[in-house]
Design an enzyme around this catalytic site. Structure first.
Site, PDB file in Angstrom:
ATOM      1  N   GLU A   1      40.226  30.912  99.004  1.00 43.72           N
ATOM      2  CA  GLU A   1      41.395  31.242  98.182  1.00 43.72           C
ATOM      3  C   GLU A   1      42.612  30.387  98.537  1.00 43.72           C
ATOM      4  O   GLU A   1      43.685  30.897  98.859  1.00 43.72           O
ATOM      5  CB  GLU A   1      41.704  32.737  98.269  1.00 43.72           C
ATOM      6  CG  GLU A   1      40.539  33.587  97.777  1.00 43.72           C
ATOM      7  CD  GLU A   1      40.783  35.084  97.865  1.00 43.72           C
ATOM      8  OE1 GLU A   1      41.901  35.490  98.246  1.00 43.72           O
ATOM      9  OE2 GLU A   1      39.850  35.846  97.559  1.00 43.72           O
TER      10      GLU A   1
ATOM     11  N   ASN B   1      35.952  28.136  98.507  1.00 44.46           N
ATOM     12  CA  ASN B   1      35.621  29.315  97.710  1.00 44.46           C
ATOM     13  C   ASN B   1      36.895  29.878  97.092  1.00 44.46           C
ATOM     14  O   ASN B   1      37.931  29.945  97.751  1.00 44.46           O
ATOM     15  CB  ASN B   1      34.976  30.359  98.639  1.00 44.46           C
ATOM     16  CG  ASN B   1      34.402  31.550  97.917  1.00 44.46           C
ATOM     17  OD1 ASN B   1      33.627  31.399  96.980  1.00 44.46           O
ATOM     18  ND2 ASN B   1      34.749  32.748  98.366  1.00 44.46           N
TER      19      ASN B   1
ATOM     20  N   HIS C   1      34.615  37.684  90.477  1.00 39.24           N
ATOM     21  CA  HIS C   1      34.988  39.096  90.330  1.00 39.24           C
ATOM     22  C   HIS C   1      35.462  39.255  88.882  1.00 39.24           C
ATOM     23  O   HIS C   1      36.623  38.987  88.569  1.00 39.24           O
ATOM     24  CB  HIS C   1      36.084  39.470  91.327  1.00 39.24           C
ATOM     25  CG  HIS C   1      35.646  39.403  92.753  1.00 39.24           C
ATOM     26  ND1 HIS C   1      34.660  40.222  93.263  1.00 39.24           N
ATOM     27  CD2 HIS C   1      36.042  38.601  93.781  1.00 39.24           C
ATOM     28  CE1 HIS C   1      34.472  39.944  94.544  1.00 39.24           C
ATOM     29  NE2 HIS C   1      35.291  38.967  94.882  1.00 39.24           N
TER      30      HIS C   1
ATOM     31  N   GLU D   1      30.533  35.921  94.916  1.00 39.74           N
ATOM     32  CA  GLU D   1      30.995  37.302  95.144  1.00 39.74           C
ATOM     33  C   GLU D   1      30.926  38.118  93.853  1.00 39.74           C
ATOM     34  O   GLU D   1      31.821  38.907  93.552  1.00 39.74           O
ATOM     35  CB  GLU D   1      32.429  37.301  95.691  1.00 39.74           C
ATOM     36  CG  GLU D   1      32.595  36.524  96.985  1.00 39.74           C
ATOM     37  CD  GLU D   1      34.013  36.563  97.541  1.00 39.74           C
ATOM     38  OE1 GLU D   1      34.782  37.477  97.158  1.00 39.74           O
ATOM     39  OE2 GLU D   1      34.360  35.686  98.359  1.00 39.74           O
TER      40      GLU D   1
ATOM     41  N   ASP E   1      30.755  40.568  90.944  1.00 34.03           N
ATOM     42  CA  ASP E   1      30.713  41.943  90.451  1.00 34.03           C
ATOM     43  C   ASP E   1      31.429  41.946  89.108  1.00 34.03           C
ATOM     44  O   ASP E   1      32.246  41.076  88.821  1.00 34.03           O
ATOM     45  CB  ASP E   1      31.307  42.969  91.427  1.00 34.03           C
ATOM     46  CG  ASP E   1      32.669  42.599  91.981  1.00 34.03           C
ATOM     47  OD1 ASP E   1      33.475  41.988  91.242  1.00 34.03           O
ATOM     48  OD2 ASP E   1      32.953  42.921  93.145  1.00 34.03           O
TER      49      ASP E   1
END
Length: 484
Positions: free
Chosen positions: A168, A210, A246, A274, A276
Site C-alpha cells: 500500500e 502489493n 477487496h 487478498e 473478498d
C-alpha cells in the site's frame, strides 16, 4: 544477510526454487504426456487450481487451526498460504532489534506440513508499524527499516517463496504516494531501498509490491504501473505485483484482465492477493448469485493472463472476515459462510479454474422468522451501488450508477445527503458540490451518457468525525433510485 550455506531446516536455494516450480511444471508436463485427469475429476478448489497450474491460497490465523472445520477446509482446499498478521512488523519486531517469530514460524510449519506454498506478507507497511519505529527519524529510521527487512527475510529464507515487500505505497484518488511514516521520513526512495534489502537477504524469493484499488485501470494503478516500469528499466529487483482485490458485489472492474496484462507485459508476474467481495448484509439469493459471478470474473481474469500466478482469498469463512468491523452493515465476503457452508462462489471459482464441482447434498437453510429487509425502493429507472474504504477520519467512496430503465440517459445529476456530517474533499470522474449535508454530483464530459442497462462510475475522497454512515437515498435527474 545472505548465507553461503543453508541454515538448519533451510533447503539449499536451488532446491527451494525447484520445489517452488514443481506444481506448474507438473501441470505442463502431465498435459504434454496426455495422462492428466480430466478437469471434471476435481473435487476441491485445490485440485482445480493444481489442474489449472495456478495458486489458490488463503490468509491464515494459526490460532484458528484448533477449530476442526476451519482446519479441514484449510488443509484440503488450498495450495498456498499467507500469514494474515503473523509476519507483519508489529508481530515480528515489537521492540527494536528484538524479533519474535513464533506465530510466523507456526504458519511456515503449517505450510511445510501440508505441502502448501508459503507467501510472505508483509515486510514494509505503514499500518501495524510499532510506535518505536514511528518515533525514529532520518538515517535511524532507514537503518531500522533495512534491518527489519533483512532479519525477517533472512529468517524465512528457504521457506517463503514470495514476499510482499512493500504494501500500500500509493494513496487513493489521483494515486500520489501514501502519506505514511516511510514517505514522510524517507521520501520516494524507501521503496527501492526495501526491495534491494530484501533481495540481498533472500536472493531467490520473488519480491512483490502489493496494493488495493488498483484492479482496474485508473489513476492509482497508473502510478503503480509507472513505478514498476521504472524499476524494471533500472534493474531494481521487483518480480511481481499483487492486486489485493477487496471488492464490492457488482463492481468488478471491466478492465481487470487488461490491467493485469499490461503489468505482465512489463516483465513481472501478477497475482490476486487478498480477494473478498463484500455486500450489504444480510445476504440473499440474488446477492450471492451476483457474488458468485464476480468471483468467477476475477479468477477468469487471472486465468486469461499467462503470468498471473493465482488467486488468494483473504480468509476462509465469513465468521472471521475483517469486513464487518471496518464496513458496518457489510460482509458475507468470502467463499464459505459463517457456518462453513459453501456459498455459490465455491462452484463459480471451480468453474473458472476449468473444473466442474462435484454436487454435494445440502440441508436447506431454515427460513428466518424475521423477513429479510427489502432494499431501498424507487421507481424502475436507476440503482446506486455505494462502496467505501475508510480509515480514522477519512474515506474514499466508489459509486456506480446503473440505468435500469429502457431508455438511455444523456447527462445526469445524482443527489443525496450525508447522514453523519461527512465532507467531500476531492472528486474524480464527476463534478461534486456540497451544501451542508446535501451533495450534488454531475457527470464528467466523458461519462454523461448511460445506455439502458449501462453504468457510470465516479469517486471521491472525504472526511468524517468518527461516524461514516452511508447515504440511504439517491435521486438521478430527480428520480429516486434503488440502493443495492
Amino acid at each position: 544477510m545472505p548465507r553461503t550455506t543453508p541454515a538448519p531446516g533451510h533447503p539449499a536455494r536451488g532446491a527451494r526454487t525447484a520445489l517452488r516450480t514443481t506444481r506448474r511444471r507438473a501441470a505442463t508436463l502431465v498435459v504434454g504426456a496426455t495422462v492428466v485427469l480430466p478437469a471434471q475429476a476435481a473435487t476441491t478448489l485445490k485440485e482445480a487450481a493444481d489442474g489449472a497450474g495456478r495458486d489458490f491460497g488463503f490468509a491464515l490465523d494459526p490460532n484458528r487451526l484448533s477449530e476442526a472445520q476451519y482446519k479441514a477446509i484449510a488443509d484440503s482446499e488450498f495450495n498456498l498460504v499467507v500469514a494474515e498478521n503473523a509476519m507483519k512488523w508489529d508481530a515480528t519486531e515489537p521492540s527494536q532489534n528484538s524479533f519474535s517469530f513464533g506465530a510466523g514460524d507456526r504458519v511456515a510449519s503449517y505450510a511445510a506440513d501440508t505441502g502448501k506454498e508459503l507467501y510472505g506478507h508483509t515486510l514494509v507497511w505503514h499500518s501495524q508499524l510499532p510506535d518505536w519505529a514511528k518515533n525514529l527519524n532520518g538515517s535511524a529510521f532507514e537503518s531500522a527499516m533495512v534491518n527489519h527487512v533483512t532479519k525477517v527475510a533472512d529468517h524465512f529464507e528457504g521457506k517463503v517463496a514470495s514476499w510482499d515487500v512493500v504494501n500500500e505505497a500509493f494513496a487513493d484518488g489521483d494515486g500520489p504516494p501514501q502519506d505514511s511514516a516511510f514517505q514522510q521520513k524517507l521520501g520516494n526512495g524507501y521503496i527501492e531501498t526495501a526491495f534491494r534489502a530484501a533481495r540481498a537477504a533472500d536472493p531467490t524469493a520473488k519480491l512483490c509490491i502489493n496494493d488495493y484499488n488498483v484492479e482496474g485501470i485508473n489513476a492509482k494503478s497508473n502510478s503503480l504501473y509507472d513505478l514498476v516500469k521504472d524499476f524494471k528499466a533500472r534493474g531494481v529487483p521487483l518480480d511481481c505485483v499483487g492486486f489485493q482485490s477487496h471488492l464490492i458485489v457488482g463492481q468488478v472492474p471491466g478492465d481487470f484482465r487488461q490491467n493485469l496484462q499490461r503489468f505482465a507485459d512489463l516483465g513481472v508476474d501478477v497475482r490476486i492477493t487478498e480477494l473478498d467481495i463484500r455486500m450489504r448484509t444480510p445476504s440473499d439469493a440474488t446477492k450471492l448469485a451476483t457474488q458468485a459471478a464476480d468471483y468467477k470474473k476475477v479468477v477468469q481474469a487471472c486465468m486469461q493472463v499467462t503470468r498471473c500466478q493465482g488467486v488468494t482469498v483473504w480468509g476462509i469463512t465469513d465468521k472471521y472476515s475483517w469486513v464487518p468491523d471496518v464496513f458496518p452493515g457489510e460482509g458475507a465476503a468470502l467463499v464459505w459462510d459463517a457456518s462453513y457452508a459453501k456459498k455459490p462462489a465455491y462452484a463459480a471459482v471451480m468453474e473458472a479454474f476449468g473444473a466442474s464441482p462435484t454436487p454435494t447434498p445440502t440441508t436447506p437453510t431454515p427460513t428466518p422468522t424475521t423477513p429479510t429487509p427489502t432494499p431501498t425502493s424507487g421507481p424502475a429507472g436507476c440503482q446506486v451501488l455505494w462502496g467505501v474504504n475508510q480509515w480514522n477520519t477519512g474515506f474514499t467512496a466508489n459509486v456506480t450508477v446503473k440505468n435500469t430503465s429502457s431508455a438511455p440517459v444523456d447527462g445526469w445529476t445524482l443527489t443525496f445527503s450525508f447522514p453523519s456530517g461527512q465532507q467531500v474533499t476531492q472528486a474524480w470522474s464527476s463534478t461534486v458540490t456540497q451544501s451542508g449535508s446535501a451533495v450534488t454530483v454531475r457527470n464528467a464530459p466523458w461519462n454523461g451518457s448511460i445506455p439502458a442497462g449501462g453504468t457510470a462510475q465516479f469517486g471521491f475522497n472525504g472526511s468524517h468525525t468518527g461516524t461514516n454512515a452511508a447515504p440511504t437515498a439517491f435521486s438521478l435527474n430527480g428520480t429516486p433510485c434503488t440502493v443495492g
